[in-house]
Design an enzyme around this catalytic site. Structure first.
Site, PDB file in Angstrom:
ATOM      1  N   ARG B 244     -48.965  -5.985 -28.588  1.00 31.16           N
ATOM      2  CA  ARG B 244     -49.607  -6.694 -27.508  1.00 31.16           C
ATOM      3  C   ARG B 244     -49.475  -5.848 -26.301  1.00 31.16           C
ATOM      4  O   ARG B 244     -48.288  -5.268 -26.192  1.00 31.16           O
ATOM      5  CB  ARG B 244     -49.326  -8.211 -27.108  1.00 31.16           C
ATOM      6  CG  ARG B 244     -49.994  -9.158 -28.245  1.00 31.16           C
ATOM      7  CD  ARG B 244     -51.106  -9.564 -28.049  1.00 31.16           C
ATOM      8  NE  ARG B 244     -51.670 -10.534 -28.766  1.00 31.16           N
ATOM      9  CZ  ARG B 244     -52.676 -10.240 -29.750  1.00 31.16           C
ATOM     10  NH1 ARG B 244     -52.908  -9.131 -29.925  1.00 31.16           N
ATOM     11  NH2 ARG B 244     -52.914 -11.448 -30.707  1.00 31.16           N
ATOM     12  N   GLU B 273     -56.178  -6.623 -20.591  1.00 31.36           N
ATOM     13  CA  GLU B 273     -57.345  -6.123 -21.057  1.00 31.36           C
ATOM     14  C   GLU B 273     -58.745  -6.997 -20.413  1.00 31.36           C
ATOM     15  O   GLU B 273     -58.329  -8.183 -20.416  1.00 31.36           O
ATOM     16  CB  GLU B 273     -57.236  -6.287 -22.698  1.00 31.36           C
ATOM     17  CG  GLU B 273     -56.275  -5.651 -23.219  1.00 31.36           C
ATOM     18  CD  GLU B 273     -56.077  -5.792 -24.740  1.00 31.36           C
ATOM     19  OE1 GLU B 273     -56.825  -6.606 -25.452  1.00 31.36           O
ATOM     20  OE2 GLU B 273     -55.063  -5.314 -25.206  1.00 31.36           O
ATOM     21  N   HIS B 291     -58.449  -1.991 -28.228  1.00 29.07           N
ATOM     22  CA  HIS B 291     -58.010  -3.180 -28.989  1.00 29.07           C
ATOM     23  C   HIS B 291     -58.723  -3.456 -30.383  1.00 29.07           C
ATOM     24  O   HIS B 291     -59.438  -4.273 -30.558  1.00 29.07           O
ATOM     25  CB  HIS B 291     -58.255  -4.491 -28.170  1.00 29.07           C
ATOM     26  CG  HIS B 291     -56.932  -5.461 -28.921  1.00 29.07           C
ATOM     27  ND1 HIS B 291     -56.468  -6.217 -28.002  1.00 29.07           N
ATOM     28  CD2 HIS B 291     -56.653  -5.857 -29.987  1.00 29.07           C
ATOM     29  CE1 HIS B 291     -55.740  -7.140 -28.942  1.00 29.07           C
ATOM     30  NE2 HIS B 291     -55.653  -6.933 -30.076  1.00 29.07           N
TER      31      HIS B 291
END
Lengths: 331, 331
Positions: B244, B273, B291
């Site tokens: 993460r 993000e 991602h």
């Protein structure tokens, strides 16, 4: 046969970084073409006319200087040609053999780096790494929605053309990703039982999801991936080329990509380097690198040691470490 | 407890592709937040007040909807929360445990794809694949001279933070490239004898050439890669993050890259993000993807089957296939 100072004379026909050049000069009397500033013909004629003409030459792999009959006529003293590349498509092996000129190449110096790069290209094409890179750097992520899915490596049937030093290392790496390995070479490898052998590339392509070109370039392998092979690979198929550009019919490859007859390509080599077909620049399903599969600091250093070992073997009358013969060059 | 038609009611709080949504509707009475067009609070209140309130919810991994005390207060009928991601940092596990709400995640559905992507990022950073891509597509190859050398994978000491489903698969792949594997996790893995264990991340970084973040995000692992760890990794070090974004102190990472305190980074995740720090866009030694480490067609299909299996287990009173507990989330 030695020059003043007792060092054997060698012909250097490629550029080298300074540490490599220094290491050579410590051991040999180096006639350096690029440092001479002369035209090639004049440089070679002068070298041939020297009191101690060169018996060995260092040429660049895949370079513009061809070691053919005309070249050998110009410097008849040559008895050994060392290519700093794995490929020897720029050396006329039959002509060298006829004249008793031995040939050596970089052997396995580059094999792991090239295999690593091939796997990198494959992951990139399947998982869209470079395309995602462009997407992020262009600022599209915060403003656009869905992003296209990639394709999983695990379970992919990977057909390797040429299971030599490089191809076998690619296979080992891709096994760790859960890929199924097939291969084509002139003969099945007795030592390899876990990979299925295909005697021809068309059948290999028809059964594979991915085709990786890892063979040398020679008269048998020029355009070994042609229109028929691309069609056999099919619309979900991916091609990776870390061999030589001319292993693939590049014009047909571009057409196949444009027409969606294959799914994507990862290319480190091209037929007319440094020219890359402009049609590829607008495609998101291709990954294009500038013949850098061998470009690591470590392989440069290894190449320097390997080159010197081969030349020292030659000048001391020992067998070359990595001789290349006319019949040993498919894979 | 079932709705009209005998199907159990579930709360769907993420967008799904149509085949996944259809598969769910065949088996469950789906209360679909995104299809409802309602504000979240109103949607949840209506669901809670329904004659057959939902006992299970599907939430997106790492999404904006947090399953915390307030959320659980709003829909007190919930007894199971299924995250479609591997990470559960958006779920308050302690609060769920206190209320008897079971939690499940995507288990190993994504593990191979994420591991593959991590290796792809590492090859890309070390071998400069995306940078070479930009070089070729910009037309620089025919006009510029030397291209910077990359760095060999073989022999690299790779420190993996979190040797779980993903980290162990990364290790297996990188062993095939000749990398040396080190790892950190809360406890050494009894089953792993060939990888050296480091009880803390600073020491791991100091001994590693590459640091790969493959742990879950939680209170122990937030900014587990901080300024000190980056300095310990050092100027030749590379960091890869497929965990993460907040596992890494992103501001410090940007400074370390700008100041040359580390050599490069491959990042699939970011702290905010889809926002990516703009300073990274001008760097050639970083690889940035949006991602997408889990983005393959195959993992989508696997996730659909896995989600349904977990929900069917829950509604039939069987154990969840991939339960997540508060103490099981570091690696």
């Amino acid at each position: 046969m030695a020059s003043a100072g007792g060092k054997p004379t060698i012909l250097l026909l490629r550029r080298l970084d300074s540490s490599f050049a220094t290491a050579l000069r410590e051991r040999f009397h180096v006639l350096d073409f690029h440092a001479s500033g002369e035209p090639l013909a004049a440089f070679l004629a002068a070298a041939a006319a020297a009191p101690e003409p060169p018996r060995a030459a260092i040429v660049v792999g895949g370079g513009s200087i061809r070691a053919d009959a005309s070249f050998l006529d110009t410097v008849p003293s040559l008895r050994c040609i060392f290519s700093t590349g794995a490929g020897v498509d720029h050396i006329d092996l039959a002509e060298c053999a006829r004249r008793g000129v031995s040939v050596a190449n970089s052997g396995e110096v580059y094999s792991t780096d090239v295999a690593d790069h091939a796997v990198g290209l494959l992951i990139d094409v399947l998982r869209r790494v470079s395309a995602a890179e462009r997407y992020v750097r262009s600022g599209s992520w915060p403003v656009q929605g869905d992003y296209p899915l990639g394709s999983k490596l695990g379970g992919k049937r990977v057909g390797i053309i040429g299971l030599g030093n490089i191809g076998s290392r690619i296979a080992k790496r891709l096994e760790a990703f859960g890929c199924v390995i097939y291969y084509n070479s002139r003969r099945p490898k007795d030592s390899v039982v876990s990979y299925k052998y295909f005697p021809n590339v068309h059948d290999l392509a028809a059964k594979s999801d991915v085709l990786i070109v890892a063979c040398a370039l020679n008269k048998w392998t020029r355009h070994i991936v042609n229109k028929d092979v691309l069609e056999a690979l099919g619309k979900d198929g991916v091609i990776i080329n870390i061999g030589r550009g001319a292993n693939v019919d590049e014009a047909e490859l571009v057409v196949a990509l444009k027409d969606g007859k294959i799914a994507g390509a990862g290319l480190d080599v091209f037929e007319n380097e440094p020219r890359v077909p402009g049609e590829l620049f607008s495609m998101d399903n291709v990954v294009l690198t500038n013949h850098v599969a061998v470009f690591t600091a470590q392989s440069r250093s290894d190449l320097c040691a390997h080159t010197i070992s081969n030349l020292e073997a030659f000048f001391s009358g020992q067998p070359l470490l990595t001789p290349v013969h006319d019949d040993s060059i498919v894979d």
